[in-house]
Design an enzyme around this catalytic site. Structure first.
Site, PDB file in Angstrom:
ATOM      1  N   SER A 170       0.850  -1.190   0.000  1.00 20.86           N
ATOM      2  CA  SER A 170       0.000   0.000   0.000  1.00 20.86           C
ATOM      3  C   SER A 170       0.895   1.252   0.000  1.00 20.86           C
ATOM      4  CB  SER A 170      -0.928  -0.064   1.226  1.00 20.86           C
ATOM      5  OG  SER A 170      -2.046   0.741   1.058  1.00 20.86           O
ATOM      6  N   ASP A 426      -8.387  -5.853  -5.844  1.00 20.51           N
ATOM      7  CA  ASP A 426      -8.054  -4.735  -4.971  1.00 20.51           C
ATOM      8  C   ASP A 426      -8.314  -3.404  -5.690  1.00 20.51           C
ATOM      9  OD1 ASP A 426      -6.928  -2.947  -3.199  1.00 20.51           O
ATOM     10  OD2 ASP A 426      -4.859  -3.416  -3.780  1.00 20.51           O
ATOM     11  N   HIS A 452      -5.878  -6.742  -1.623  1.00 15.95           N
ATOM     12  CA  HIS A 452      -4.845  -5.776  -1.249  1.00 15.95           C
ATOM     13  C   HIS A 452      -3.606  -6.481  -0.664  1.00 15.95           C
ATOM     14  CE1 HIS A 452      -3.715  -1.653  -0.803  1.00 15.95           C
ATOM     15  NE2 HIS A 452      -3.775  -1.607   0.497  1.00 15.95           N
TER      16      HIS A 452
END
Ligand SMILES: *[C@@H]1O[C@H](CO)[C@@H](O)[C@H](O)[C@H]1NC(C)=O
Ligand SMILES: *[C@@H]1O[C@H](CO)[C@@H](O)[C@H](O)[C@H]1NC(C)=O
Ligand SMILES: *[C@@H]1O[C@H](CO)[C@@H](O)[C@H](O)[C@H]1NC(C)=O
Ligand SMILES: *[C@@H]1O[C@H](CO)[C@@H](O)[C@H](O)[C@H]1NC(C)=O
Length: 490
Positions: A170, A426, A452
């Protein structure tokens, strides 16, 4: 995550910030569970300001490390670029690094991002005003990591020639990629997992994220999507009908208070919308105890309540939607409490403070919805409004174009040795790097069944083949980087 008072004013601007922070919150709670990994904790003294010569303050950055498998004669260092949150969270949720450390005889090192967890440059005063919080930038954090690694290698016997591979998921994945780009002499290569390095103004269209959420839900049927798409208008209509319909909403969704003001309606909608956004991100193939206790493939569970076309009957639609919401917020009776407070504080661990500021300075990421290509209530994006609001709140001038100027930009072929892994389930992959640059050793890995940064998590028997394949390829590439690094050193 933007705090609730700000949320009203910053709906669009905050949406993406909210989402990133929600991932964080999810991971935070996961970390509360006993970590499967053991490590030592230490602190390293670093300058608060790496780029000027006026402020000579220093602070203590926290880091975690484990040398159980490390070959102390120059074995590699696997380095996690801490992102928005307590670093223990990331240590607990990055199983891949722990698994690789055995094979690679590597040291495992997790550094905490300044202004998160215990790494506060000004202690209690860190968020006091712009003069204190102004050192919260990605480039200061990267400089922390660069200086830290340099000094650590010098002071650790046997580490002087240890090649360092950067990891992150991320925002942490963005940092890992940027680390390689900015400090190639320190980082031999980076695995940037689910890293939306292109989720910025003028690069990725603002509707991208919400379109992908919708697509992830559409795997379980068009009715699931259409019911949600129609639900916002139904909520508005019911609110407008007055008290008995408002009470119906309260009772159906088990809310703590009536949906009897426009603020309450907005917070009710954003509570539901947040659930759909979160769950798409964590569409993992195995049950997980995150923010909510969730089953394997949680979107499937939610959609199982929305299989028929309910939108012609407002009450039935709301009842089914409430069941779907229960499947997220209260799966197998896991919710503690008797009712849902849609304006309640969800950031029990304090990540919001830092990320709110970042989302309003460097990390201004466009987000919008149109209720046609996506199933959210239509919401436009205005950079101008966002910049003004952010300036008002923090008293600083946001720099929405700085990330693209300062780091890789759109044409990232100037960099080398980066893996960008992306899960197509995601919603963040819309801002990810999806193509490879072979002659630069920049490899995009696409996992059609990945959510994710699933590839960074520990191996699981339920992992889809494409995720297993991604981990194998990542491992192979990292070994190549290491081989090159050792070749040049000898
Ligand atoms: C819903 O209403 C539309 C238009 O009023 C109608 O065409 C459709 O058949 C209805 N669907 C159901 C499932 O009742
Ligand atoms: C959570 O689920 C249980 C079991 O179905 C139910 O009794 C309880 O009321 C639910 N909690 C909320 C807040 O809705
Ligand atoms: C909901 O949470 C907000 C913010 O934490 C709090 O001010 C409010 O009192 C809570 N409402 C209820 C009904 O618990
Ligand atoms: C890419 O990797 C190969 C194999 O490790 C290496 O020989 C080559 O020099 C690398 N190219 C660049 C641009 O880094």
């Amino acid at each position: 995550m933007i705090s609730k008072t700000l949320k009203m004013r910053l709906v669009c601007a905050s949406l993406l910030a909210l989402l990133l922070a929600d991932t964080y919150a999810i991971e935070q709670l996961a970390a509360k569970e006993k970590s499967a990994y053991s490590y030592k904790t230490a602190f390293h003294t670093l300058p608060v300001d790496h780029f000027g010569f006026t402020n000579t303050d220093t602070y203590q950055m926290r880091y975690l490390y484990n040398t159980d498998y490390w070959d102390s004669n120059g074995g590699p260092i696997l380095f996690y670029c801490g992102n928005e949150g307590n670093i223990e969270t990331f240590a607990a949720n990055t199983g891949l690094m722990w698994e690789l450390s055995k094979d690679m005889k590597a040291m495992v090192l997790f550094a905490e991002h300044r202004y998160y967890g215990l790494s506060m440059p000004y202690g209690q005063d860190s968020f006091k005003d712009a003069a204190h919080v102004g050192y919260l930038t990605s480039e200061q954090a990267l400089a922390d990591y660069a200086v830290f690694l340099t000094q650590l290698k010098k002071s650790t016997s046997g580490a002087e020639n240890s090649p360092v591979v950067a990891f992150g998921g991320s925002y942490g994945g963005m940092l890992a990629a940027w680390m390689r780009a900015k400090y190639p002499q320190i980082i031999i290569g980076a695995l940037a997992a689910s890293a939306p390095v292109l989720q910025f103004e003028g690069v990725t269209p603002c509707e991208s994220y919400n379109k992908i959420v919708t697509k992830t839900f559409a795997r379980y049927g068009d009715n699931c999507v259409e019911n949600i798409r129609q639900s916002w208008q139904v909520m508005t209509d019911m609110y407008n009908m007055g008290s008995s319909a408002q009470t119906f909403l309260k009772e159906t969704f088990n809310l703590c208070s009536d949906v009897s003001s426009s603020e309450a309606l907005a917070s009710f909608k954003s509570w539901i919308a947040g659930a759909w956004s979160n769950i798409a991100m964590v569409e993992y193939p195995y049950p997980a105890d995150f923010l909510q206790h969730l089953p394997a493939w949680p979107v499937k569970t939610v959609c199982s309540k929305l299989q028929q076309p309910y939108w012609n009957d407002s009450k039935v639609l709301m009842q089914q939607l409430a069941l779907a919401a229960q499947a997220y917020f209260n799966y197998s009776n896991s919710f503690v409490g008797t009712c849902y407070n849609t304006s309640g504080e969800t950031d029990t661990l304090g990540a919001d403070k830092g990320w709110n500021f970042q989302a309003c300075t460097e990390m201004v990421m466009p987000m919008c919805a149109d209720n046609t290509q996506d199933f959210y209530e239509a919401q436009s994006w205005s950079l101008e409004t966002t910049v003004k609001e952010c300036a008002k709140i923090y008293g600083v001038s946001p720099q929405p174009y700085w990330v693209m100027t300062n780091y890789l930009g759109v044409d990232i072929s100037g960099a080398s040795n980066i893996i960008f892994s992306n899960g197509l389930l995601d919603p963040w992959h819309g801002g990810g790097v999806l193509r490879s640059y072979d002659d630069r050793n920049i490899t995009a890995i696409i996992m059609p069944n990945g959510a994710h940064h699933l590839d960074l998590r520990a191996s699981n028997h339920a992992d889809p083949d494409d995720v297993r394949g991604a981990r194998l390829l990542e491992t192979k590439i990292i070994y190549e980087w290491l081989a090159d690094a050792y070749r040049y050193k000898n």
